[in-house]
Design a protein around this motif. Structure first.
Motif, PDB file in Angstrom:
ATOM      1  N   LYS A 174      16.382  -4.875   6.038  1.00  0.00           N
ATOM      2  CA  LYS A 174      17.834  -3.728   7.312  1.00  0.00           C
ATOM      3  C   LYS A 174      17.995  -3.211   5.691  1.00  0.00           C
ATOM      4  O   LYS A 174      17.910  -1.786   6.400  1.00  0.00           O
ATOM      5  CB  LYS A 174      18.763  -5.073   7.381  1.00  0.00           C
ATOM      6  CG  LYS A 174      20.218  -4.684   8.144  1.00  0.00           C
ATOM      7  CD  LYS A 174      21.211  -5.906   7.728  1.00  0.00           C
ATOM      8  CE  LYS A 174      22.277  -5.000   9.053  1.00  0.00           C
ATOM      9  NZ  LYS A 174      22.894  -5.810   8.723  1.00  0.00           N
ATOM     10  N   THR A 175      18.098  -2.901   4.710  1.00  0.00           N
ATOM     11  CA  THR A 175      18.661  -1.754   4.518  1.00  0.00           C
ATOM     12  C   THR A 175      17.186  -0.488   4.127  1.00  0.00           C
ATOM     13  O   THR A 175      17.619   0.519   4.616  1.00  0.00           O
ATOM     14  CB  THR A 175      18.468  -1.800   2.284  1.00  0.00           C
ATOM     15  OG1 THR A 175      19.732  -2.847   2.114  1.00  0.00           O
ATOM     16  CG2 THR A 175      19.027  -0.476   2.055  1.00  0.00           C
ATOM     17  N   VAL A 176      16.077  -1.010   4.190  1.00  0.00           N
ATOM     18  CA  VAL A 176      15.032  -0.321   3.927  1.00  0.00           C
ATOM     19  C   VAL A 176      14.500   0.381   5.724  1.00  0.00           C
ATOM     20  O   VAL A 176      14.455   1.654   5.773  1.00  0.00           O
ATOM     21  CB  VAL A 176      13.038  -0.973   3.494  1.00  0.00           C
ATOM     22  CG1 VAL A 176      12.364  -0.080   3.954  1.00  0.00           C
ATOM     23  CG2 VAL A 176      13.667  -1.394   2.297  1.00  0.00           C
ATOM     24  N   ARG A 177      14.893  -0.640   6.425  1.00  0.00           N
ATOM     25  CA  ARG A 177      14.944   0.077   8.578  1.00  0.00           C
ATOM     26  C   ARG A 177      15.963   1.314   8.280  1.00  0.00           C
ATOM     27  O   ARG A 177      15.593   2.255   8.872  1.00  0.00           O
ATOM     28  CB  ARG A 177      15.230  -1.405   8.916  1.00  0.00           C
ATOM     29  CG  ARG A 177      13.884  -1.763   9.349  1.00  0.00           C
ATOM     30  CD  ARG A 177      14.308  -3.017   9.562  1.00  0.00           C
ATOM     31  NE  ARG A 177      13.150  -4.018   9.910  1.00  0.00           N
ATOM     32  CZ  ARG A 177      12.171  -4.285  10.851  1.00  0.00           C
ATOM     33  NH1 ARG A 177      12.427  -3.626  11.993  1.00  0.00           N
ATOM     34  NH2 ARG A 177      11.359  -5.419  10.992  1.00  0.00           N
ATOM     35  N   ALA A 178      16.827   0.939   7.666  1.00  0.00           N
ATOM     36  CA  ALA A 178      18.394   2.175   7.891  1.00  0.00           C
ATOM     37  C   ALA A 178      17.589   3.501   7.512  1.00  0.00           C
ATOM     38  O   ALA A 178      18.201   4.282   8.089  1.00  0.00           O
ATOM     39  CB  ALA A 178      19.155   1.462   7.848  1.00  0.00           C
ATOM     40  N   ARG A 179      17.164   2.755   6.193  1.00  0.00           N
ATOM     41  CA  ARG A 179      16.306   4.281   4.720  1.00  0.00           C
ATOM     42  C   ARG A 179      15.658   5.493   6.213  1.00  0.00           C
ATOM     43  O   ARG A 179      15.954   6.227   6.305  1.00  0.00           O
ATOM     44  CB  ARG A 179      16.250   4.292   4.207  1.00  0.00           C
ATOM     45  CG  ARG A 179      15.642   5.183   3.871  1.00  0.00           C
ATOM     46  CD  ARG A 179      14.792   4.804   2.069  1.00  0.00           C
ATOM     47  NE  ARG A 179      15.646   4.274   1.162  1.00  0.00           N
ATOM     48  CZ  ARG A 179      15.672   3.575  -0.256  1.00  0.00           C
ATOM     49  NH1 ARG A 179      14.168   3.359   0.240  1.00  0.00           N
ATOM     50  NH2 ARG A 179      17.184   3.029  -0.403  1.00  0.00           N
ATOM     51  N   PHE A 180      14.778   4.934   7.315  1.00  0.00           N
ATOM     52  CA  PHE A 180      13.735   5.442   8.010  1.00  0.00           C
ATOM     53  C   PHE A 180      13.830   5.242   9.342  1.00  0.00           C
ATOM     54  O   PHE A 180      13.053   4.974  10.137  1.00  0.00           O
ATOM     55  CB  PHE A 180      12.540   4.494   8.061  1.00  0.00           C
ATOM     56  CG  PHE A 180      11.558   4.203   6.340  1.00  0.00           C
ATOM     57  CD1 PHE A 180      11.155   6.072   5.569  1.00  0.00           C
ATOM     58  CD2 PHE A 180      11.977   3.737   5.550  1.00  0.00           C
ATOM     59  CE1 PHE A 180      10.627   6.053   4.546  1.00  0.00           C
ATOM     60  CE2 PHE A 180      11.476   3.913   4.038  1.00  0.00           C
ATOM     61  CZ  PHE A 180      11.053   5.412   3.887  1.00  0.00           C
TER      62      PHE A 180
ATOM     63  N   SER B  80      10.654  -0.710  -0.940  1.00  0.00           N
ATOM     64  CA  SER B  80      11.660  -0.301  -0.513  1.00  0.00           C
ATOM     65  C   SER B  80      11.693   1.305  -0.463  1.00  0.00           C
ATOM     66  O   SER B  80      13.166   2.190   0.129  1.00  0.00           O
ATOM     67  CB  SER B  80      12.665  -0.211  -1.635  1.00  0.00           C
ATOM     68  OG  SER B  80      12.044   0.959  -3.065  1.00  0.00           O
ATOM     69  N   THR B  81      10.602   2.253  -0.233  1.00  0.00           N
ATOM     70  CA  THR B  81      10.279   3.698  -0.354  1.00  0.00           C
ATOM     71  C   THR B  81       9.167   3.746   1.048  1.00  0.00           C
ATOM     72  O   THR B  81       8.736   4.692   1.279  1.00  0.00           O
ATOM     73  CB  THR B  81      10.152   4.288  -1.333  1.00  0.00           C
ATOM     74  OG1 THR B  81       9.398   3.936  -1.757  1.00  0.00           O
ATOM     75  CG2 THR B  81      10.811   4.181  -2.420  1.00  0.00           C
TER      76      THR B  81
ATOM     77  N   ALA C 127       8.044  10.877  -0.798  1.00  0.00           N
ATOM     78  CA  ALA C 127       7.332  11.854  -1.477  1.00  0.00           C
ATOM     79  C   ALA C 127       7.814  12.307  -1.581  1.00  0.00           C
ATOM     80  O   ALA C 127       9.175  12.942  -2.022  1.00  0.00           O
ATOM     81  CB  ALA C 127       6.117  12.371  -0.411  1.00  0.00           C
ATOM     82  N   GLN C 128       7.430  13.099  -2.831  1.00  0.00           N
ATOM     83  CA  GLN C 128       8.289  14.142  -3.954  1.00  0.00           C
ATOM     84  C   GLN C 128       7.838  15.868  -3.227  1.00  0.00           C
ATOM     85  O   GLN C 128       6.432  16.209  -2.717  1.00  0.00           O
ATOM     86  CB  GLN C 128       7.737  13.616  -5.353  1.00  0.00           C
ATOM     87  CG  GLN C 128       8.452  14.828  -5.883  1.00  0.00           C
ATOM     88  CD  GLN C 128       7.949  15.004  -7.700  1.00  0.00           C
ATOM     89  OE1 GLN C 128       7.192  15.162  -7.607  1.00  0.00           O
ATOM     90  NE2 GLN C 128       8.586  14.221  -8.495  1.00  0.00           N
TER      91      GLN C 128
ATOM     92  N   ASN D  88      13.618  14.248  -3.903  1.00  0.00           N
ATOM     93  CA  ASN D  88      12.419  12.946  -2.229  1.00  0.00           C
ATOM     94  C   ASN D  88      12.745  13.372  -1.100  1.00  0.00           C
ATOM     95  O   ASN D  88      13.493  13.580  -0.556  1.00  0.00           O
ATOM     96  CB  ASN D  88      13.128  12.032  -2.119  1.00  0.00           C
ATOM     97  CG  ASN D  88      12.389  11.530  -3.941  1.00  0.00           C
ATOM     98  OD1 ASN D  88      11.546  11.743  -5.035  1.00  0.00           O
ATOM     99  ND2 ASN D  88      13.553  10.569  -4.249  1.00  0.00           N
ATOM    100  N   VAL D  89      11.244  13.565  -0.358  1.00  0.00           N
ATOM    101  CA  VAL D  89      11.103  13.953   1.379  1.00  0.00           C
ATOM    102  C   VAL D  89      10.585  12.617   2.126  1.00  0.00           C
ATOM    103  O   VAL D  89      10.231  12.253   1.470  1.00  0.00           O
ATOM    104  CB  VAL D  89      10.688  15.152   1.501  1.00  0.00           C
ATOM    105  CG1 VAL D  89      11.258  16.614   0.968  1.00  0.00           C
ATOM    106  CG2 VAL D  89       9.274  15.211   1.206  1.00  0.00           C
TER     107      VAL D  89
END
Length: 509
Positions: A252-258, A279-280, A297-298, A304-305
């Motif tokens: 759930k956290t990872v989906r929210a991030r992306f 997580s990334t 990615a850096q 981080n982008v």
């Protein structure tokens, strides 16, 4: 060759070589089982970018030619004037057929000498590396018998120049050789003596520990080819499994991030399957085929982008404003090709059939067995052991909360049984220690205190003929079932037959 022709040669070769490796200076530096590549031909220059978890390499490719079944590239490192050569081989063994044959013949002679010295009361006979395709024996393994009167042992060995995969597979072929000796010999065949290179027997040892030791005696040895010395190993100890489980992710956290990136890709392919990798990282798949990945990615200034990479198989390209139309066209092509009734000759249709099958099973695992709970399913669960980076195809629960391991093969594969046994052993190891709950799997669900079920699944007409024989040698306490499904499984899974294993008879008298 010009840059465009070189790039096409690379892409065509790798599209048809899923097990390819990159060799430089005699060393395998990239294995496309896990490595990725990007190739660009701009301004008359062909640049090849190779990367994996261990290393990252960029080369300018000056020329490419096919030689002895390998793609030979003349490359230039940045900052160096003198070109060098790398080879992309279709598999990990780049030796010529003549060199392989000579090494195997020499090992057979060595093994016979070691047998005669180490077991002076037995006589080594029928030693061979000749191919016997009818019984699935190839030249990789030296095989024979040790006899004394009316008593006999099946013997098999593999030399240190073979791949680790071939060494691990020796248990499968050792069992088949044992069965062949029992069916052909009038003697009492006591069991199997298996000889492996020093320091390479971890997986084989785990597998032998899970066999039916009442049906035959199994003896495992490591052979030091330089010294000609053998060391016996304990082949019944199940406490030697070295495995670790990867923690389940908070999806759930990872989906929210992306969220924004996910929306962008899903707009192009609404039916895509989203898989959280870490997580990334998140992956986008169409019927099991990964076509894009979003990752952190850096960027400039060490910030981080988020970026999207796309491609199929080992080929990848980073999404930019300049190639956005190319990305959209690629997604359309994947959607069109990845349909059950699409042309079967299309490369995208043929790629990763087991992942396609896995996606269908994960969607409704109860189609395989009504005992399985479709609400409790994990696919591609990492479980590492020794040198083997294992991925359990499907891990699920029965409706009465017993763990079940599902091993899938979309094509005929002689290793279905033993690979399934590997994963069963690792799941049982972690279950007995309460680690699935500890690492976040099946939250809020109590797992039953019983060893897992093992389901081996393959299309009914693509079950290897040796499967029944191998099943008979599994330890009787492992509940295992072979499930044959319809050949047109891409359009929907239908079970054609179920077969529970029958124990092998003890042929030792």
């Amino acid at each position: 060759m010009d840059a465009d022709a070189i790039a096409r040669s690379l892409q065509d070769f790798l599209a048809e070589s899923p097990s390819a490796v990159v060799v430089e200076g005699g060393e395998v530096i990239f294995d496309f089982a896990s490595a990725k590549y990007a190739c660009s031909a701009e301004r008359g220059k062909c640049l090849l970018h190779l990367w994996s978890d261990e290393r990252n390499t960029v080369r300018r490719v000056l020329d490419a030619e096919m030689k002895n079944g390998a793609l030979r590239l003349t490359v230039q490192r940045f900052g160096q004037a003198r070109p060098s050569v790398i080879e992309i081989c279709r598999d990990r063994d780049p030796r010529t057929p003549t060199a392989r044959k000579a090494a195997r013949a020499a090992y057979q002679r060595l093994l016979q000498r070691v047998l005669e010295r180490s077991f002076p009361h037995l006589k080594a006979v029928r030693m061979s590396t000749a191919a016997d395709l009818e019984r699935s024996f190839g030249p990789v393994y030296a095989r024979g018998e040790l006899r004394r009167g009316n008593s006999c042992w099946a013997v098999m060995g593999v030399n240190a120049q073979e791949t680790q995969a071939a060494i691990d597979a020796s248990v499968t072929f050792g069992l088949l050789w044992l069965n062949a000796c029992r069916s052909q010999s009038r003697s009492v065949v006591e069991g199997l003596k298996l000889f492996l290179p020093a320091g390479s027997s971890a997986i084989a040892r785990e597998r032998i520990a899970l066999l039916n030791h009442q049906a035959a005696t199994f003896e495992l040895y490591e052979l030091d080819e330089r010294e000609g010395a053998i060391e016996p190993l304990d082949s019944r100890d199940r406490g030697n499994i070295a495995t670790r489980l990867v923690r389940a992710l908070n999806e759930k956290t990872v989906r929210a991030r992306f969220a924004a990136t996910i929306a962008r890709v899903m707009e192009l392919a609404p039916e895509a399957e989203l898989r959280v990798l870490s997580s990334t990282e998140v992956a986008f798949r169409l019927r099991g085929l990964e076509f894009a990945r979003a990752q952190v990615a850096q960027g400039p200034g060490f910030r981080n982008v988020e970026e999207i990479v796309f491609g199929a198989g080992p080929y990848q390209a980073t999404l930019t404003e300049e190639n956005a139309a190319e990305f959209a066209g690629f997604v359309r092509a994947v959607r069109e090709a990845r349909r059950p009734n699409a042309p079967h000759t299309h490369p995208l249709w043929r790629m990763q059939p087991e992942r396609w099958l896995e996606s269908l099973v994960a969607r409704d695992v109860s189609a395989l067995d009504s005992r399985l709970d479709p609400a409790c399913v994990y696919s591609q669960v990492p479980a590492f052991s020794a040198s083997d980076r294992a991925m359990i195809d499907v891990l699920t629960l029965t409706r009465d909360r017993r763990l079940a391991v599902v091993e899938l093969k979309a094509d005929e594969d002689i290793h279905l049984v033993l690979q399934g046994l590997d994963y069963w052993a690792r799941v049982e190891w972690h279950r007995s220690r309460g680690e699935f709950q500890k690492f976040g799997y099946f939250p809020g669900v109590g797992i039953a205190p019983a060893p897992p079920l093992l389901l081996l699944v393959a299309p009914a007409l693509h079950v290897h003929p040796a499967t029944d024989t191998l099943l008979r040698y599994i330890a009787p306490e492992i509940e295992c079932e072979l499930v044959g499904i319809g050949e047109k499984w891409r359009g929907g899974i239908q079970v054609v037959f179920r077969k529970r294993r029958q124990a092998a008879a003890d042929s030792r008298g």
